[in-house]
Design a protein around this motif. Structure first.
Motif, PDB file in Angstrom:
ATOM      1  N   TYR A  24       0.830  -1.209   0.000  1.00 38.42           N
ATOM      2  CA  TYR A  24       0.000   0.000   0.000  1.00 38.42           C
ATOM      3  C   TYR A  24       0.859   1.252   0.000  1.00 38.42           C
ATOM      4  N   ARG A  25       0.547   2.161  -0.876  1.00 35.23           N
ATOM      5  CA  ARG A  25       1.182   3.473  -0.937  1.00 35.23           C
ATOM      6  C   ARG A  25       0.073   4.508  -0.945  1.00 35.23           C
ATOM      7  N   PRO A  26       0.001   5.348   0.077  1.00 33.83           N
ATOM      8  CA  PRO A  26      -1.081   6.333   0.105  1.00 33.83           C
ATOM      9  C   PRO A  26      -0.886   7.410  -0.965  1.00 33.83           C
ATOM     10  N   LEU A  27      -1.997   7.892  -1.479  1.00 33.77           N
ATOM     11  CA  LEU A  27      -1.971   9.021  -2.402  1.00 33.77           C
ATOM     12  C   LEU A  27      -1.933  10.280  -1.548  1.00 33.77           C
ATOM     13  N   VAL A  28      -0.849  11.051  -1.648  1.00 33.91           N
ATOM     14  CA  VAL A  28      -0.680  12.225  -0.796  1.00 33.91           C
ATOM     15  C   VAL A  28      -0.691  13.502  -1.631  1.00 33.91           C
ATOM     16  N   TYR A  29      -1.400  14.476  -1.122  1.00 39.58           N
ATOM     17  CA  TYR A  29      -1.533  15.784  -1.755  1.00 39.58           C
ATOM     18  C   TYR A  29      -0.379  16.652  -1.281  1.00 39.58           C
ATOM     19  N   ILE A  30       0.413  17.148  -2.210  1.00 43.77           N
ATOM     20  CA  ILE A  30       1.563  17.990  -1.874  1.00 43.77           C
ATOM     21  C   ILE A  30       1.084  19.437  -1.809  1.00 43.77           C
ATOM     22  N   CYS A  31       1.093  19.981  -0.615  1.00 44.15           N
ATOM     23  CA  CYS A  31       0.595  21.327  -0.352  1.00 44.15           C
ATOM     24  C   CYS A  31       1.785  22.207   0.005  1.00 44.15           C
TER      25      CYS A  31
ATOM     26  N   LEU B 196      -7.706  17.069  -4.159  1.00 44.13           N
ATOM     27  CA  LEU B 196      -7.505  16.858  -2.721  1.00 44.13           C
ATOM     28  C   LEU B 196      -8.446  15.774  -2.201  1.00 44.13           C
ATOM     29  N   GLY B 197      -9.676  15.776  -2.684  1.00 43.94           N
ATOM     30  CA  GLY B 197     -10.656  14.779  -2.250  1.00 43.94           C
ATOM     31  C   GLY B 197     -10.298  13.355  -2.619  1.00 43.94           C
ATOM     32  N   LYS B 198      -9.430  13.169  -3.595  1.00 44.12           N
ATOM     33  CA  LYS B 198      -9.018  11.827  -4.016  1.00 44.12           C
ATOM     34  C   LYS B 198      -7.868  11.271  -3.173  1.00 44.12           C
ATOM     35  N   CYS B 199      -7.243  12.139  -2.385  1.00 50.14           N
ATOM     36  CA  CYS B 199      -6.063  11.737  -1.612  1.00 50.14           C
ATOM     37  C   CYS B 199      -6.443  11.259  -0.216  1.00 50.14           C
ATOM     38  N   SER B 200      -5.549  10.497   0.385  1.00 50.03           N
ATOM     39  CA  SER B 200      -5.796  10.024   1.750  1.00 50.03           C
ATOM     40  C   SER B 200      -5.031  10.849   2.781  1.00 50.03           C
ATOM     41  N   GLU B 201      -4.021  11.594   2.323  1.00 46.78           N
ATOM     42  CA  GLU B 201      -3.232  12.422   3.232  1.00 46.78           C
ATOM     43  C   GLU B 201      -2.884  13.730   2.532  1.00 46.78           C
ATOM     44  N   ILE B 202      -2.584  14.739   3.330  1.00 47.90           N
ATOM     45  CA  ILE B 202      -2.055  15.992   2.804  1.00 47.90           C
ATOM     46  C   ILE B 202      -0.741  16.264   3.512  1.00 47.90           C
ATOM     47  N   TRP B 203       0.303  16.529   2.726  1.00 50.96           N
ATOM     48  CA  TRP B 203       1.608  16.836   3.273  1.00 50.96           C
ATOM     49  C   TRP B 203       1.889  18.300   2.990  1.00 50.96           C
ATOM     50  N   VAL B 204       2.094  19.066   4.042  1.00 50.15           N
ATOM     51  CA  VAL B 204       2.291  20.509   3.956  1.00 50.15           C
ATOM     52  C   VAL B 204       3.779  20.803   4.113  1.00 50.15           C
TER      53      VAL B 204
ATOM     54  N   ILE C 279      -5.847  22.761   3.889  1.00 49.87           N
ATOM     55  CA  ILE C 279      -5.626  22.067   5.168  1.00 49.87           C
ATOM     56  C   ILE C 279      -6.960  21.932   5.909  1.00 49.87           C
ATOM     57  N   GLY C 280      -7.761  23.008   5.917  1.00 50.98           N
ATOM     58  CA  GLY C 280      -9.063  22.969   6.575  1.00 50.98           C
ATOM     59  C   GLY C 280      -9.982  21.926   5.971  1.00 50.98           C
ATOM     60  N   LYS C 281     -10.003  21.861   4.636  1.00 53.06           N
ATOM     61  CA  LYS C 281     -10.834  20.858   3.967  1.00 53.06           C
ATOM     62  C   LYS C 281     -10.360  19.448   4.307  1.00 53.06           C
ATOM     63  N   ALA C 282      -9.057  19.259   4.323  1.00 54.75           N
ATOM     64  CA  ALA C 282      -8.500  17.943   4.651  1.00 54.75           C
ATOM     65  C   ALA C 282      -8.866  17.533   6.076  1.00 54.75           C
ATOM     66  N   LYS C 283      -8.784  18.467   7.003  1.00 53.91           N
ATOM     67  CA  LYS C 283      -9.136  18.160   8.391  1.00 53.91           C
ATOM     68  C   LYS C 283     -10.606  17.818   8.523  1.00 53.91           C
ATOM     69  N   LYS C 284     -11.478  18.545   7.800  1.00 51.99           N
ATOM     70  CA  LYS C 284     -12.915  18.244   7.830  1.00 51.99           C
ATOM     71  C   LYS C 284     -13.196  16.833   7.330  1.00 51.99           C
ATOM     72  N   LYS C 285     -12.421  16.388   6.353  1.00 50.57           N
ATOM     73  CA  LYS C 285     -12.589  15.043   5.799  1.00 50.57           C
ATOM     74  C   LYS C 285     -11.941  13.974   6.665  1.00 50.57           C
ATOM     75  N   GLY C 286     -11.213  14.398   7.708  1.00 55.32           N
ATOM     76  CA  GLY C 286     -10.541  13.430   8.574  1.00 55.32           C
ATOM     77  C   GLY C 286      -9.265  12.880   7.975  1.00 55.32           C
ATOM     78  N   MET C 287      -8.695  13.598   7.023  1.00 55.77           N
ATOM     79  CA  MET C 287      -7.459  13.145   6.393  1.00 55.77           C
ATOM     80  C   MET C 287      -6.268  13.358   7.326  1.00 55.77           C
ATOM     81  N   THR C 288      -5.253  12.553   7.155  1.00 53.28           N
ATOM     82  CA  THR C 288      -4.001  12.745   7.863  1.00 53.28           C
ATOM     83  C   THR C 288      -3.323  13.995   7.312  1.00 53.28           C
ATOM     84  N   VAL C 289      -2.903  14.892   8.197  1.00 51.63           N
ATOM     85  CA  VAL C 289      -2.189  16.107   7.806  1.00 51.63           C
ATOM     86  C   VAL C 289      -0.797  16.037   8.418  1.00 51.63           C
ATOM     87  N   ARG C 290       0.216  16.088   7.569  1.00 55.34           N
ATOM     88  CA  ARG C 290       1.600  16.048   8.040  1.00 55.34           C
ATOM     89  C   ARG C 290       2.305  17.328   7.597  1.00 55.34           C
TER      90      ARG C 290
END
Length: 129
Positions: free
Chosen positions: A30-37, A88-96, A109-120
């Motif tokens: 498994y490799r998570p799809l991460v949004y590069i922010c 962003l909605g297609k990803c499982s994590e957001i990396w800032v 970041i706010g949208k990701a947190k609302k969706k319960g995504m992992t924020v790093r």
């Protein structure tokens, strides 16, 4: 017909079975799809570095700043924002990345947190904050 221990002539041949088993293990990793922010303006080389870092961390990076800059026009900001939200909605994590958080990054970041995504959070030199 599956992969067995015998070849088509009936002789013992475990090599194809071992190769197929190894391919299955790699495919199931498994490799998570991460949004590069990050702050995108004029930072394309840094975003490439952040994306490569994500690959090395066994993730699949999605960097909208790199992608959308290839074909979108600056005047299409509303459409660009919509596309970013969909991606962003297609990803499982957001990396800032970076120390400066822009208004657009705050929204993502706010949208990701609302969706319960992992924020790093990471510094520009790739250390987790």
């Amino acid at each position: 017909m599956g992969v067995g221990y015998r070849n088509s002539e009936g002789y013992w041949d475990p090599v194809p079975f071992a190769a197929a088993a190894n391919m299955d293990r790699e495919a199931k990793k498994y490799r998570p799809l991460v949004y590069i922010c990050s702050r995108g303006e004029g930072e394309m080389e840094k975003i490439r570095k952040y994306s490569r870092f994500a690959v090395e961390q066994e993730a699949i990076p999605l960097a909208p700043d790199l992608l959308l800059s290839q074909y979108m026009k600056e005047k299409e900001q509303d459409l660009i924002l919509l596309m970013r939200k969909v991606l962003l909605g297609k990803c499982s994590e957001i990396w800032v990345f970076g120390s400066e958080i822009t208004d657009g990054m705050k929204q993502e970041i706010g949208k990701a947190k609302k969706k319960g995504m992992t924020v790093r959070y990471f510094t520009e030199d790739l250390r987790e904050a």
